[in-house]
Design an enzyme around this catalytic site. Sequence first.
Site, PDB file in Angstrom:
ATOM      1  N   THR A 222       0.854  -1.156   0.130  1.00 45.33           N
ATOM      2  CA  THR A 222       0.092  -0.091  -0.083  1.00 45.33           C
ATOM      3  C   THR A 222       0.737   1.223  -0.200  1.00 45.33           C
ATOM      4  O   THR A 222       0.602   2.221  -0.855  1.00 45.33           O
ATOM      5  CB  THR A 222      -1.002  -0.131   1.234  1.00 45.33           C
ATOM      6  OG1 THR A 222      -1.887  -1.117   1.000  1.00 45.33           O
ATOM      7  CG2 THR A 222      -1.692   1.211   1.206  1.00 45.33           C
TER       8      THR A 222
ATOM      9  N   ASP B 132      -3.988   5.767   7.290  1.00 41.80           N
ATOM     10  CA  ASP B 132      -2.927   7.076   7.601  1.00 41.80           C
ATOM     11  C   ASP B 132      -2.149   7.298   6.274  1.00 41.80           C
ATOM     12  O   ASP B 132      -2.093   7.983   5.748  1.00 41.80           O
ATOM     13  CB  ASP B 132      -2.213   7.092   8.661  1.00 41.80           C
ATOM     14  CG  ASP B 132      -1.675   5.747   9.131  1.00 41.80           C
ATOM     15  OD1 ASP B 132      -0.955   5.151   8.080  1.00 41.80           O
ATOM     16  OD2 ASP B 132      -1.500   5.167  10.134  1.00 41.80           O
TER      17      ASP B 132
ATOM     18  N   HIS C  52      -2.068  -1.600  -5.833  1.00 41.82           N
ATOM     19  CA  HIS C  52      -1.357  -2.884  -6.201  1.00 41.82           C
ATOM     20  C   HIS C  52      -2.400  -3.754  -6.334  1.00 41.82           C
ATOM     21  O   HIS C  52      -3.751  -3.490  -6.086  1.00 41.82           O
ATOM     22  CB  HIS C  52      -0.481  -3.289  -4.889  1.00 41.82           C
ATOM     23  CG  HIS C  52      -1.388  -3.282  -3.609  1.00 41.82           C
ATOM     24  ND1 HIS C  52      -2.460  -4.357  -3.291  1.00 41.82           N
ATOM     25  CD2 HIS C  52      -1.125  -2.707  -2.478  1.00 41.82           C
ATOM     26  CE1 HIS C  52      -2.864  -3.871  -2.052  1.00 41.82           C
ATOM     27  NE2 HIS C  52      -2.129  -2.991  -1.648  1.00 41.82           N
TER      28      HIS C  52
END
Length: 535
Positions: free
Chosen positions: A72, A156, A344
């Site tokens: 990520t 975040d 991804h």
Amino acid sequence: MKFRFSLLILLFVVNIYSQQRPKLVVGIVVDQMKMEYLYRFQNDFSVNGFKRLMDKGYTYHNANYNYVPTYTAPGHASIYTGVTPSVNGIVGNEWYSRALSKVMYCTDDSTVKTLGTGSELEGKMSPKNLLTTTITDELKLSTNFKGKVIGMSLKDRGAILPAGHFANWAFWLSNTGNFISSTFYGDKLPEWVDKFNAEKRCESYLKTWDLLKPKETYNESLEDDNPYEGKLYGVEKPIFPYNLKSMYDKSGASVIRATPFGNNILADFAKKTILEEKLGQDNETDFLAVSFSSTDYIGHIIGPRSIELQDTYLRLDETIADFLNFLDKNIGKENYLIFLTADHACAENAKFLSDHKYNVINIETASIQEKLKQFSLDKYGENLVANYSNFNLFLNKQIIASKKLELNNVKKDFVDFLMTQPQVKRVYTEEEILSNSGADYFLNFIFNGYDVTQNGDLVILDKPGYIEYGPTGSSHGTAYMYDTNVPLLFFGWKIKHGECHEKKLITQIAPTLAQKLSLTMPNATEGEVLQEILK
């Protein structure tokens, strides 16, 4: 009269060509989205969501990542910087830093504090570990910091890294169900964010999750409660309908992340942000970076062949349709530019493949770590492994030196051992990686994701189909097409309809946007662009 008419025409033409930038750019990242989902679920999508983006915009069918690990944080960083982790520094979600001899998180920042209702650690975040500028940074610089940049996500890292170093704000969801930020961005949350949080929308969404459409619609997925599915937050069986209220009572508001309604609350927040921050309402271009994360949580836990994942995408399709209509109404159809991609893709569940006679298995990371430790104890009488994570093996050089062992010999011993493991295709040493000639296709991926100050002494390339994960659900991270091939759609301002099947790279997005918007390119990108978008 003729003169007046000609003048009006001239002013109209001048006005069109004087708009060198859209009023608003919206970057959408759908966490863990495979390009294949746009094909598999297309008959069940509405005409106003994903299909509208494809039918009225430009579609890249063969957009790919060109590095490992495909996770990520590196994905979001590479999309927005136009460069791979070897340069932008975000080499994982978290990683063992050989320079610091400790595990670090991609957006950790101990110098800042939480803004809003969240734990102390949840808000100690900023983009300081990102080494390069982003396309959003370049927009801020180009507009002399007048254009606004705001990033948001349930995660975040999905909010902070796209928003870059100069963002007005980045917001992410805390375990309390509230959107929070950090003092990197300001002294206190905007008042409108506090009001949004006070509405307790998590609670309103966490009631029941049943199928959006009749069950026969989901014939592209496996049966409900199949053996490849994990369980959401302690439910006895992964079957519909889900009692989200019970899950909320047991585990708190964080459960919304692993439901499709995590995407809904983020879309609600995005629309509120546009209105309250007046994005796209003046002559300076603004940028909103939105990352939908629920798709990733559900993909990991329940898997890519589950009815739950299909239902999540059918609901996300409706969410995107609603968001596009909102932009039409509040920004204007010709005034906004959207791109949609993913950070991804993901692998098939290894047991699912094995049960269909493909000879692959899942290998849990803890098992690899234990085998490496045991090998070292048997061979040297001491554990020489400092860390194994993200396909990287770090050796404890202090112990190696104290035992007067030759480092290259130790590396060779570990390479030989790893090559006996069923999942390992190849092991590359640091020296092999740094002397990459470009001839080895998979070594190029490793080279592009390798930062010599932060990566390991050895990097492992697993065989295709094997995943380092548990027996249920799925994961990602490799250089193979099932992890690298993601959607890439452009829509809106000065985008003509079309499609392309040639292989393109995710790192081309940021420099293409820079050219499209007449901006300086992010400072470390190689500058390769998507020509089709610029014509």
